[in-house]
Design a protein around this motif. Structure first.
Motif, mmCIF file in Angstrom:
data_model
loop_
_atom_site.group_PDB
_atom_site.id
_atom_site.type_symbol
_atom_site.label_atom_id
_atom_site.label_comp_id
_atom_site.label_asym_id
_atom_site.label_seq_id
_atom_site.Cartn_x
_atom_site.Cartn_y
_atom_site.Cartn_z
ATOM 1 N N ALA A 34 0.860 -1.177 0.000
ATOM 2 C CA ALA A 34 0.000 0.000 0.000
ATOM 3 C C ALA A 34 0.895 1.225 0.000
ATOM 4 C CB ALA A 34 -0.921 0.023 1.216
ATOM 5 N N ILE A 35 0.357 2.318 -0.512
ATOM 6 C CA ILE A 35 1.058 3.603 -0.503
ATOM 7 C C ILE A 35 0.217 4.565 0.331
ATOM 8 C CG2 ILE A 35 1.921 5.532 -1.882
ATOM 9 C CD1 ILE A 35 3.367 2.869 -2.501
ATOM 10 N N SER A 36 0.829 5.133 1.338
ATOM 11 C CA SER A 36 0.167 6.137 2.169
ATOM 12 C C SER A 36 0.843 7.475 1.895
ATOM 13 C CB SER A 36 0.303 5.759 3.650
ATOM 14 O OG SER A 36 -0.327 6.721 4.465
ATOM 15 N N SER A 95 -2.866 6.886 -10.987
ATOM 16 C CA SER A 95 -2.672 6.280 -12.314
ATOM 17 C C SER A 95 -1.373 5.477 -12.410
ATOM 18 C CB SER A 95 -2.683 7.366 -13.398
ATOM 19 O OG SER A 95 -1.469 8.112 -13.389
ATOM 20 N N LEU A 96 -0.466 5.655 -11.460
ATOM 21 C CA LEU A 96 0.831 4.978 -11.512
ATOM 22 C C LEU A 96 0.840 3.600 -10.867
ATOM 23 C CD1 LEU A 96 3.271 7.878 -10.544
ATOM 24 C CD2 LEU A 96 2.591 7.121 -12.827
ATOM 25 N N THR A 97 -0.150 3.318 -10.025
ATOM 26 C CA THR A 97 -0.103 2.068 -9.257
ATOM 27 C C THR A 97 -1.502 1.517 -9.028
ATOM 28 O OG1 THR A 97 0.701 1.040 -7.209
ATOM 29 C CG2 THR A 97 -0.099 3.307 -7.034
ATOM 30 N N THR A 98 -1.553 0.214 -8.891
ATOM 31 C CA THR A 98 -2.818 -0.442 -8.539
ATOM 32 C C THR A 98 -2.885 -0.712 -7.040
ATOM 33 O OG1 THR A 98 -1.861 -2.615 -8.991
ATOM 34 C CG2 THR A 98 -3.042 -1.531 -10.806
ATOM 35 N N LEU A 99 -1.810 -0.370 -6.329
ATOM 36 C CA LEU A 99 -1.802 -0.566 -4.872
ATOM 37 C C LEU A 99 -2.836 0.329 -4.202
ATOM 38 C CD1 LEU A 99 2.047 -0.616 -4.147
ATOM 39 C CD2 LEU A 99 0.481 -2.558 -4.195
ATOM 40 N N PRO A 100 -3.347 -0.085 -3.050
ATOM 41 C CA PRO A 100 -4.215 0.817 -2.289
ATOM 42 C C PRO A 100 -3.479 2.129 -2.015
ATOM 43 C CG PRO A 100 -4.243 -1.383 -1.340
ATOM 44 C CD PRO A 100 -3.162 -1.378 -2.383
ATOM 45 N N LEU A 101 -4.186 3.228 -2.184
ATOM 46 C CA LEU A 101 -3.631 4.560 -1.962
ATOM 47 C C LEU A 101 -4.370 5.178 -0.784
ATOM 48 C CD1 LEU A 101 -1.622 6.619 -3.115
ATOM 49 C CD2 LEU A 101 -3.447 7.444 -4.590
ATOM 50 N N ILE A 102 -3.632 5.440 0.282
ATOM 51 C CA ILE A 102 -4.212 5.939 1.531
ATOM 52 C C ILE A 102 -3.767 7.374 1.732
ATOM 53 C CG2 ILE A 102 -4.284 5.612 4.033
ATOM 54 C CD1 ILE A 102 -3.294 2.613 3.162
ATOM 55 N N LEU A 103 -4.711 8.281 1.920
ATOM 56 C CA LEU A 103 -4.380 9.684 2.162
ATOM 57 C C LEU A 103 -4.401 9.924 3.659
ATOM 58 C CD1 LEU A 103 -6.438 11.375 -0.687
ATOM 59 C CD2 LEU A 103 -4.099 10.477 -0.731
ATOM 60 N N LYS A 104 -3.238 10.158 4.222
ATOM 61 C CA LYS A 104 -3.091 10.326 5.674
ATOM 62 C C LYS A 104 -3.215 11.806 6.040
ATOM 63 C CE LYS A 104 0.607 10.474 8.993
ATOM 64 N NZ LYS A 104 0.453 11.891 9.044
ATOM 65 N N GLY A 105 -4.183 12.097 6.866
ATOM 66 C CA GLY A 105 -4.295 13.454 7.399
ATOM 67 C C GLY A 105 -5.457 14.258 6.877
ATOM 68 N N ILE A 106 -6.436 13.627 6.264
ATOM 69 C CA ILE A 106 -7.611 14.377 5.807
ATOM 70 C C ILE A 106 -8.398 14.845 7.019
ATOM 71 C CG2 ILE A 106 -9.836 14.183 4.636
ATOM 72 C CD1 ILE A 106 -8.507 12.397 2.607
ATOM 73 N N ASP A 108 -11.035 17.466 6.603
ATOM 74 C CA ASP A 108 -12.301 18.053 6.177
ATOM 75 C C ASP A 108 -13.223 16.963 5.621
ATOM 76 O OD1 ASP A 108 -13.924 19.283 3.715
ATOM 77 O OD2 ASP A 108 -13.597 20.861 5.208
ATOM 78 N N PRO A 109 -14.481 16.915 6.075
ATOM 79 C CA PRO A 109 -15.407 15.878 5.593
ATOM 80 C C PRO A 109 -15.592 15.890 4.076
ATOM 81 C CG PRO A 109 -16.336 17.013 7.487
ATOM 82 C CD PRO A 109 -15.100 17.761 7.106
ATOM 83 N N ASP A 110 -15.593 17.070 3.460
ATOM 84 C CA ASP A 110 -15.745 17.140 2.003
ATOM 85 C C ASP A 110 -14.544 16.515 1.315
ATOM 86 O OD1 ASP A 110 -18.221 18.398 2.231
ATOM 87 O OD2 ASP A 110 -17.335 20.409 2.154
ATOM 88 N N ASP A 111 -13.354 16.746 1.854
ATOM 89 C CA ASP A 111 -12.152 16.125 1.288
ATOM 90 C C ASP A 111 -12.204 14.612 1.456
ATOM 91 O OD1 ASP A 111 -11.046 18.531 0.464
ATOM 92 O OD2 ASP A 111 -9.841 18.776 2.282
ATOM 93 N N ALA A 112 -12.711 14.151 2.593
ATOM 94 C CA ALA A 112 -12.832 12.718 2.824
ATOM 95 C C ALA A 112 -13.766 12.082 1.794
ATOM 96 C CB ALA A 112 -13.341 12.438 4.237
ATOM 97 N N GLU A 113 -14.869 12.752 1.505
ATOM 98 C CA GLU A 113 -15.797 12.256 0.483
ATOM 99 C C GLU A 113 -15.119 12.181 -0.876
ATOM 100 O OE1 GLU A 113 -19.005 11.184 0.350
ATOM 101 O OE2 GLU A 113 -19.227 11.249 2.520
ATOM 102 N N GLN A 114 -14.358 13.227 -1.214
ATOM 103 C CA GLN A 114 -13.693 13.266 -2.520
ATOM 104 C C GLN A 114 -12.603 12.193 -2.611
ATOM 105 O OE1 GLN A 114 -12.524 17.150 -3.780
ATOM 106 N NE2 GLN A 114 -11.509 16.413 -5.613
ATOM 107 N N ALA A 115 -11.984 11.862 -1.499
ATOM 108 C CA ALA A 115 -10.883 10.892 -1.493
ATOM 109 C C ALA A 115 -11.346 9.459 -1.710
ATOM 110 C CB ALA A 115 -10.126 10.989 -0.176
ATOM 111 N N ILE A 116 -12.600 9.179 -1.415
ATOM 112 C CA ILE A 116 -13.107 7.805 -1.556
ATOM 113 C C ILE A 116 -13.285 7.496 -3.033
ATOM 114 C CG2 ILE A 116 -15.025 6.239 -1.092
ATOM 115 C CD1 ILE A 116 -15.548 7.923 1.454
ATOM 116 N N CYS A 117 -12.594 6.474 -3.472
ATOM 117 C CA CYS A 117 -12.743 6.079 -4.882
ATOM 118 C C CYS A 117 -12.511 4.604 -5.041
ATOM 119 C CB CYS A 117 -11.784 6.854 -5.776
ATOM 120 S SG CYS A 117 -10.062 6.810 -5.308
#
Length: 117
Positions: A34-36, A95-106, A108-117
């Motif tokens: 995974a990539i965080s 686009s560079l990896t198929t590994l899970p991509l984890i965004l550490k430190g969100i 704002d709830p709106d950013d959290a919604e946008q990060a889910i994919c």
């Protein structure tokens, strides 16, 4: 020694996008599962205790994964800020990896919604 647990790579975003991409590709090839990405540290933490203690990373120590620190983009004790990824940067990284991509430190709830994919 090889880890018996899943290995995640923690990326501190650098101002050089190519550097970030090469690093993520390399870590995936080395077995990261995974990539965080740290997105909540635009400025360095308070390091006054380290300064008072005389701590300094020796100039002779190679620290390629702190590229911005090495090039002076980020200096502790200044008003300079770390380059932080935009949503376009995150899409590019995705686009560079198929590994899970984890965004550490969100934060704002709106950013959290946008990060889910």
């Amino acid at each position: 020694m090889v880890s018996q647990s899943p290995v995640w790579f923690l990326l501190y975003w650098q101002s050089d996008r190519t550097f970030n991409g090469e690093l993520v590709t390399r870590m995936a090839a080395l077995g990261a599962q995974a990539i965080s990405v740290t997105i909540d540290m635009p400025t360095p933490g308070d390091r006054r205790r380290q300064f008072r203690a005389g701590f300094k990373i020796p100039d002779s120590l190679a620290t390629p994964y702190f590229n911005d620190r090495n090039t002076g983009v980020l200096k502790v004790g200044t008003t300079q800020q770390r380059a932080m990824p935009t949503w376009a940067d995150i899409a590019w990284l995705r686009s560079l990896t198929t590994l899970p991509l984890i965004l550490k430190g969100i934060l704002d709830p709106d950013d959290a919604e946008q990060a889910i994919c």
